[in-house]
Design a protein around this motif. Sequence first.
Motif, short mmCIF file in Angstrom:
data_model
loop_
_atom_site.label_atom_id
_atom_site.label_comp_id
_atom_site.label_asym_id
_atom_site.label_seq_id
_atom_site.Cartn_x
_atom_site.Cartn_y
_atom_site.Cartn_z
N TYR A 172 8.76 3.37 7.32
CA TYR A 172 7.08 2.94 7.71
C TYR A 172 7.05 2.21 9.07
O TYR A 172 6.33 1.91 9.00
CB TYR A 172 7.05 2.44 6.20
N ASP A 183 7.24 -3.30 -2.55
CA ASP A 183 7.74 -1.76 -2.07
C ASP A 183 8.43 -1.66 -3.40
O ASP A 183 9.63 -2.02 -3.88
CB ASP A 183 8.62 -1.69 -1.27
N GLU A 253 -4.09 -1.61 0.79
CA GLU A 253 -3.58 -0.47 0.81
C GLU A 253 -2.55 -0.47 -1.07
O GLU A 253 -1.20 -0.23 -0.85
CB GLU A 253 -2.89 0.27 1.53
N ARG A 255 -0.11 2.89 -3.76
CA ARG A 255 -0.16 3.94 -3.75
C ARG A 255 0.28 4.24 -5.06
O ARG A 255 1.37 3.14 -5.45
CB ARG A 255 1.02 3.86 -3.16
N LYS A 257 0.16 6.20 -8.97
CA LYS A 257 0.04 7.25 -10.34
C LYS A 257 -0.98 6.76 -11.10
O LYS A 257 0.10 6.21 -12.01
CB LYS A 257 1.32 8.64 -9.94
N THR A 284 -7.98 6.07 -11.55
CA THR A 284 -6.96 7.45 -10.72
C THR A 284 -6.82 8.39 -11.68
O THR A 284 -8.24 8.81 -11.90
CB THR A 284 -6.12 6.83 -11.90
N PRO A 289 -0.78 11.33 -7.70
CA PRO A 289 -0.76 10.27 -6.51
C PRO A 289 -1.59 10.40 -6.28
O PRO A 289 -2.05 10.75 -5.29
CB PRO A 289 0.65 10.25 -5.81
N THR A 291 -3.97 7.74 -2.38
CA THR A 291 -4.26 6.41 -1.80
C THR A 291 -4.95 5.35 -2.20
O THR A 291 -5.58 5.79 -1.60
CB THR A 291 -3.37 6.66 -0.46
N ARG A 293 -6.75 2.68 -0.73
CA ARG A 293 -7.79 1.81 0.64
C ARG A 293 -8.81 1.25 0.64
O ARG A 293 -9.64 1.12 -0.13
CB ARG A 293 -7.64 1.80 2.29
N GLU A 349 3.71 2.62 -6.74
CA GLU A 349 4.54 2.92 -5.34
C GLU A 349 4.99 1.83 -4.71
O GLU A 349 5.80 1.33 -4.64
CB GLU A 349 4.65 3.76 -5.00
N SER A 350 3.84 1.81 -4.35
CA SER A 350 3.75 0.29 -3.19
C SER A 350 2.32 -0.18 -2.91
O SER A 350 1.22 0.50 -3.28
CB SER A 350 4.00 0.86 -1.93
#
Length: 498
Positions: A172, A183, A253, A255, A257, A284, A289, A291, A293, A349-350
């Motif tokens: 990153y 994270d 943002e 991330r 699934k 979703t 997965p 992203t 924003r 995920e993040s």
Amino acid sequence: MATDNQKATWDGGRFLKTLGYFGVIPFVGSFRWIQKLFGGDAPKPGQPAEVVLVAGATGGVGKRVVRRLQQKGVKVRALVRDARRARQILGQTVDVVEADITIPETLTPQVMQDVAAVICCTGTRVQPVEGDTPTREKYYQGIKFYLPEVVDTPEYVEYNGIKNLLDAAPNYLRNSGQKVLFDFTKPSTELKETWGALDDVVMGGTSESSLRLIGDAALFAGTVSTANSGGFVSVRTRNFEPALDLSEFEGIELRVKGDGKRYKLIVRNDEKWDSIAYCYSFDTIYNIPITVRIPFDRLIPVFRAQTLKDNPPFDARQVYAFQVMLSKFEYDGELNPKFEAGNFQLQIESIKAYGSAVKPRFVMVSSAGVTRPGKPGLNLEEEPPAVRMNDQLGGILTWKLRGEDAVRSSGIPYTIIRPCALTEEAGGEPLMLDQGDTIKGKVSREDISELCIRALNDPEAAHVTVEVKEAESGDRIDGDTSLFSAVKSDRDRQAIGV
């Protein structure tokens, strides 16, 4: 499955557990003061831990960088070859890790954990052939020239070592316009203590959820029910203390699934429990997965799922809490078109802030003169000793230039600082920043260490290679203006060193 009109057993114990976790009474307010009174205050999440890794932390510039970062309240980690010696030089309060950049196996994930930037002050050890103390003092002050000798192998330190450090750097760092807020691929006690379930049990419902760290993500899962007029599940952070300042970014943002359902991200500007919130709904795709924003200007102000038309826009300067929700309702009484009672799951995920100006994440201390060995038309008699003796010193400047090239091609936003002759003087003199690798002179290690730190927060320093020396007039390191405002990005120059 019970419907809205059906009654189901309400779990009072879970209700009390939720109140205790967040320290609040819904619709009334906080009872944190009671917890404090009896010594039971919950942990306070704050700014996510970010570490500046200083490689070569016991060297003349490195130890000054460490000291100055500590004085500024920055969390610093010293990468050294000898931890015992490092603590003698740096003190006992510094996070010291023992590794050798020439041995890639020592640059473990633990060395790089939470690293947000690297300041690389490593270098081949060079010393005067005459090894007595007065000689060494004069040598390092730049007072008198003594015949030098190299202790290390320049190829290993200046080139291979730099490549190893770049390869080990977190991915990153290549996205310096982002700030990692959470994270979930790195499970920690802090994450467990920050996020808690907040379901419709607080309003008499029976839905139940949890957030579990599963190694490569956080799993938000459970069962959502519309019994007892319920119909939502969520996970929410405890309030940040102090609030996060995300004003330099454009949005959030995620991330994730998911399971094909529609979820909400909720962000709060107010530390009150039952306050105005800012929401964004996102769909979703089952088991894929994606992203998501979310620009700050797309966040909708709501209060208990009712939109507020005249409310001020979201204020990124103070963010107190995040929440992820699955709800039966959208806004203003409208139903969530993708809602289904029953089991659900969303892997996260993040969570990041994105859209900041690119800033350097890798600062390298190199040397003036790296492009001069073998340069046609060069008068060696007028050049510094390192240029004249490059071959005798194992090609030290040639390998430094190769290391620079590795940094420039790494994809990590960088600043490469090429100081002229380094001295032990107090610093504070005006500085000249130049490009083209033609200047000669001297500069203090104190000023170079501060310049390294200043570069990290200056977008004008990104993708810049610059030579530095003391000058009779110009900007000082402690001024308010950007020292890099007059230099050009390497991307805008035809070649490095010309």
